[in-house]
Design a protein around this motif. Sequence first.
Motif, PDB file in Angstrom:
ATOM      1  N   THR A  67      -9.662 -20.261 -40.777  1.00 37.67           N
ATOM      2  CA  THR A  67     -10.886 -19.709 -40.213  1.00 37.67           C
ATOM      3  C   THR A  67     -12.031 -20.634 -40.588  1.00 37.67           C
TER       4      THR A  67
ATOM      5  N   SER B 289      -5.514 -21.377 -34.416  1.00 43.09           N
ATOM      6  CA  SER B 289      -4.209 -20.761 -34.169  1.00 43.09           C
ATOM      7  C   SER B 289      -3.399 -21.636 -33.233  1.00 43.09           C
TER       8      SER B 289
ATOM      9  N   GLY C 280      -0.597 -17.618 -31.564  1.00 41.93           N
ATOM     10  CA  GLY C 280      -1.888 -16.993 -31.795  1.00 41.93           C
ATOM     11  C   GLY C 280      -2.130 -16.546 -33.218  1.00 41.93           C
ATOM     12  N   GLY C 281      -1.177 -16.791 -34.119  1.00 40.32           N
ATOM     13  CA  GLY C 281      -1.365 -16.404 -35.515  1.00 40.32           C
ATOM     14  C   GLY C 281      -2.393 -17.292 -36.205  1.00 40.32           C
ATOM     15  N   ASN C 282      -3.266 -16.696 -36.993  1.00 39.59           N
ATOM     16  CA  ASN C 282      -4.341 -17.450 -37.637  1.00 39.59           C
ATOM     17  C   ASN C 282      -3.818 -18.286 -38.797  1.00 39.59           C
TER      18      ASN C 282
ATOM     19  N   ILE D  26       4.762 -19.385 -37.919  1.00 37.88           N
ATOM     20  CA  ILE D  26       3.619 -18.650 -37.391  1.00 37.88           C
ATOM     21  C   ILE D  26       3.888 -18.278 -35.940  1.00 37.88           C
TER      22      ILE D  26
ATOM     23  N   ASP E   9     -11.242 -19.097 -35.298  1.00 35.06           N
ATOM     24  CA  ASP E   9      -9.866 -19.001 -35.790  1.00 35.06           C
ATOM     25  C   ASP E   9      -9.047 -20.160 -35.237  1.00 35.06           C
TER      26      ASP E   9
END
Length: 342
Positions: free
Chosen positions: A214, A52, A209-211, A206, A50
């Motif tokens: 991926t 982020s 830690g927001g994705n 965002i 991920d």
Amino acid sequence: MTRRVSMIILAIALAGLMGFGAWTVLLKPSDLPPDGFSRGNGRIEADLIDISPRLAGRIAEIRVREGDRVSKGDVLVVMDTAELRAQLARAEAAVESAHAAVGVASAQVDEAEARLALAESEATRTERLASRDITSQANLDIKRTEVSVAEAGLAAAHATLRSRERSVDAEAAARDEIAARIADATLHAEGAGRVLYRLAQPGEIIGAGGNILTLASLEDVYMEFFLPAADAPRVVIGDEARIVADIMPDRAMPAQVMFVSPQAQFTPKQVETLTERENLMFRIRVRVPPELVEARADQVKTGVRGVVWVRLADPDGHLPSWPVGLTPPLIDLPATAGADTP
């Protein structure tokens, strides 16, 4: 009588034929691996990564799309840093100001040293005069006190200088912290991979830690499968393995055994026969060589199902030789072989 005997013989023949057919379908072992080998069903997998941001912010730019292949160091996402750059400018100004304060404190140390030198010189002359009764003892005490005051002033000037120097370190650390945040606002690929999902768009805000993306890592492509307890302990970690994908049943890919679970577990849902479901199974992972993945990166697809072949060591630790049809790299198997038969 002859007709009756003929009917009996015919019935016996039919029963024998039906019995042989039932044994062939229900009881006869079919498509079993040869001695010294075992296999299991699995699917090609890769670690998911991920992408982020460490801090909350607005996305300024996303430089990749779903399906794009990325290499280590490639810039994937750039976050908006206008506010951070303003903070950095203020921090740099604070560092310059702290350096100027150090200069002032250094000048104060020089001044204090000069005052002390003057006070010591006057005290020395006064002591000579007092020894000849030319000046009073009170005047001598005053000069000695001035020396003590000058020494205290010099010590204070040195303390102020050290304090200003530590202020420079503190302001520089604050500047470096902001610079690190700006650097973290540019998100890079940590290794070779492929973009699976793009979960945000430029302009969106965002959270930390927001994705945003991926990735499927192409540095660790593997397949996991399960073997019964009778076979798993005979698999040697580090030994060669072969993968026959369902989409390429006439080709074998080289692999390497990387992991054999130390604990048994119930049969996973991939195994379909009732007999195998009643046994405890061991999870095993084989890894596709990174150089093979790199050479065929455009063909690597996660989720592709296939069969993994492994060798089983005998009690003396000897391993059998691979059949011709399962010799790497990616050679054609015999025309009569399929995904489940070497």
